[in-house]
Design a protein around this motif. Sequence first.
Motif, PDB file in Angstrom:
ATOM      1  N   ARG A 139      46.806  48.407  46.702  1.00 52.38           N
ATOM      2  CA  ARG A 139      46.277  47.343  46.600  1.00 52.38           C
ATOM      3  C   ARG A 139      46.133  47.311  44.827  1.00 52.38           C
ATOM      4  NH1 ARG A 139      43.478  46.634  51.896  1.00 52.38           N
ATOM      5  NH2 ARG A 139      42.161  48.331  50.817  1.00 52.38           N
ATOM      6  N   PRO A 140      46.960  47.452  43.883  1.00 49.07           N
ATOM      7  CA  PRO A 140      46.689  47.716  42.783  1.00 49.07           C
ATOM      8  C   PRO A 140      46.164  46.251  41.933  1.00 49.07           C
ATOM      9  CG  PRO A 140      49.158  47.779  42.844  1.00 49.07           C
ATOM     10  CD  PRO A 140      48.414  47.794  44.285  1.00 49.07           C
ATOM     11  N   ASN A 141      45.374  46.279  40.987  1.00 49.10           N
ATOM     12  CA  ASN A 141      45.199  45.220  40.248  1.00 49.10           C
ATOM     13  C   ASN A 141      44.859  45.668  38.847  1.00 49.10           C
ATOM     14  OD1 ASN A 141      42.410  45.842  40.533  1.00 49.10           O
ATOM     15  ND2 ASN A 141      42.137  44.764  42.316  1.00 49.10           N
ATOM     16  N   ARG A 142      44.573  44.514  38.015  1.00 52.83           N
ATOM     17  CA  ARG A 142      44.089  44.857  36.692  1.00 52.83           C
ATOM     18  C   ARG A 142      42.919  45.691  36.433  1.00 52.83           C
ATOM     19  NH1 ARG A 142      41.187  43.031  32.609  1.00 52.83           N
ATOM     20  NH2 ARG A 142      40.132  41.327  33.717  1.00 52.83           N
TER      21      ARG A 142
END
Length: 123
Positions: free
Chosen positions: A33-36
């Motif tokens: 779950r990649p995010n900034r």
Amino acid sequence: MSGEFIALLLMIGLAVGLALTLLLAQRLLGPRRPNRIKESAYESGMDPMGTARQRFSVKFYLVAMIFIIFDVEVVFLYPWAVTFQEFLASGVGLGVLAVVTIFIVVLAVGLLYDIRKGGLEFE
């Protein structure tokens, strides 16, 4: 290959195999779950400031070199201190003490020179 090393090679093979298996399992089964926020650089909980190409002062390197010099001094002095009683018993204790004293004096003169030149002062 002798039989003595077969157990060692088997253990190394098992360790490498287990490590690779666990890395592969994490890659296949782990959540993605990649995010900034997860992809940003972590700097003690603060937002990154500046660039990674920031230059450091030369004084930082001088202090690091002085630390390494005195760290190496301790590495040389510790075995001498542990065996000094044996040196005294064998009759060479005063000679060894003189050599170590010269070693310490040379390093102390270097440190005093560095202090006089302002190598340990930060502005």
